[in-house]
Design a protein around this motif. Sequence first.
Motif, PDB file in Angstrom:
ATOM      1  N   SER A 151       0.822  -1.202   0.000  1.00  0.00           N
ATOM      2  CA  SER A 151       0.000   0.000   0.000  1.00  0.00           C
ATOM      3  C   SER A 151       0.859   1.255   0.000  1.00  0.00           C
ATOM      4  N   ALA A 152       0.422   2.252  -0.757  1.00  0.00           N
ATOM      5  CA  ALA A 152       1.054   3.558  -0.682  1.00  0.00           C
ATOM      6  C   ALA A 152       0.716   4.220   0.647  1.00  0.00           C
ATOM      7  N   PHE A 153      -0.403   3.852   1.220  1.00  0.00           N
ATOM      8  CA  PHE A 153      -0.840   4.379   2.509  1.00  0.00           C
ATOM      9  C   PHE A 153       0.058   3.845   3.623  1.00  0.00           C
ATOM     10  N   LYS A 154       0.571   4.754   4.484  1.00  0.00           N
ATOM     11  CA  LYS A 154       1.463   4.377   5.576  1.00  0.00           C
ATOM     12  C   LYS A 154       1.045   5.087   6.857  1.00  0.00           C
ATOM     13  N   TRP A 155       1.543   4.599   7.975  1.00  0.00           N
ATOM     14  CA  TRP A 155       1.216   5.203   9.262  1.00  0.00           C
ATOM     15  C   TRP A 155       2.343   4.943  10.261  1.00  0.00           C
ATOM     16  N   LYS A 156       2.260   5.644  11.384  1.00  0.00           N
ATOM     17  CA  LYS A 156       3.205   5.449  12.480  1.00  0.00           C
ATOM     18  C   LYS A 156       2.431   5.441  13.785  1.00  0.00           C
ATOM     19  N   LYS A 157       3.111   5.082  14.869  1.00  0.00           N
ATOM     20  CA  LYS A 157       2.473   5.051  16.183  1.00  0.00           C
ATOM     21  C   LYS A 157       1.853   6.415  16.482  1.00  0.00           C
ATOM     22  N   GLY A 158       0.602   6.380  16.941  1.00  0.00           N
ATOM     23  CA  GLY A 158      -0.121   7.605  17.221  1.00  0.00           C
ATOM     24  C   GLY A 158      -1.117   7.981  16.148  1.00  0.00           C
ATOM     25  N   ASP A 159      -1.046   7.326  14.978  1.00  0.00           N
ATOM     26  CA  ASP A 159      -1.981   7.622  13.888  1.00  0.00           C
ATOM     27  C   ASP A 159      -3.281   6.840  14.005  1.00  0.00           C
TER      28      ASP A 159
END
Length: 371
Positions: A151-159
């Motif tokens: 996925s082009a969609f990414k995240w990090k802790k807190g999202d």
Amino acid sequence: MIPRSPMGAERNGHLLLPKALRLLIIGAVLQPGLPAASPDAFYTQKGSDPSFAEVMKSGKLPRGRNSGNGFKGSRIEVNQDLLKGYPSTSRRVIEDIMIHTLGNSMIRRPDFPKWSRWYQEDGNTQIFRLFKGEENVRNSRELAARTEAFSAFKWKKGDGWQEWVGTYTIIKPHGCSIFQAKNPHNDWSVMINMNDDGDVSLNHRRGEDKVMARNMTAKPFQIRIRENGHDYEVYFNGRKEGEGSYARTQGETNFRWGMYLGGREVRHDAMILVTGAAINPRNLDEFVVVDPEPEAIPEPAPEPEPPPGVAIPVRKWTNRSDGELEAEARYKPGTDVIHFKIEGTWTAYPLTELSTEDQRELVRAFETVKD
């Protein structure tokens, strides 16, 4: 030999089959209303595929760098009718994805057709293939064959929590990872793996791994992953199978699915289908909640009218593919189907799809009743 006398015993209108019928076979539960199928029934192949040696001889995959050439393969057409009854399979393939193959690590959608040897789409289904002897050639890493979407969609802790869901069908099993929550700086947090027997396992980054189901070749199943950049939860066919956490101090996480072999050799051809993959789908009603909160338990549905025939109490049955089912049944002698009661619904199942031993037990039972 199984004694004949218990076979014909009746109590309260129920036919009492012998304990020997409780076969100790490990397999997947028969899907209600969906017949057992062979792997070949799920697709049609048009054309052929050269060996990996021939691919490399073509010069289209230069060693040590990403190729822009790709390599086309035979066309795979999926039998969509065999997938219609499964969760999420009516959902279209995600548009905003890229693919990673052994010849290029970041292939964008307009170039997907160039790489059809390893990745294709047909309807709502993604097709992932690897072939015997293949290996990573884009850099110096040994082995590491793969065909994955990410996925082009990414995240990090807190999202917040992010979700991935899709229905897998194993066609040609091979030991590998079939799903990763991946952070390029801190590596993966959780994987879903399969082996050569079609067993499906939850692979924790930290903690003990777990086999979620065995012998799943040609038996579609749903995977659901929840991930928030630190914690994760894993569901198999609606049942929560595990959870965990893995600290990632930098970078972002995204979802990857397909096949990745790491340090393993590709010892034989491999192929899986992924249908209806979605990230953060709006409609979560399709997910089966196995252990709902008390207030979420609905009122019980009225008892369905049983089909005609002799009632057989709950027993373990097996089909010709070693799939296992534990259910109450009804059978009318002289007919070519047996009815199973599955999740409150009576479902007809062809006698010819039962194991030979189960068919013989039924014949013997009703011969004794007739006598």
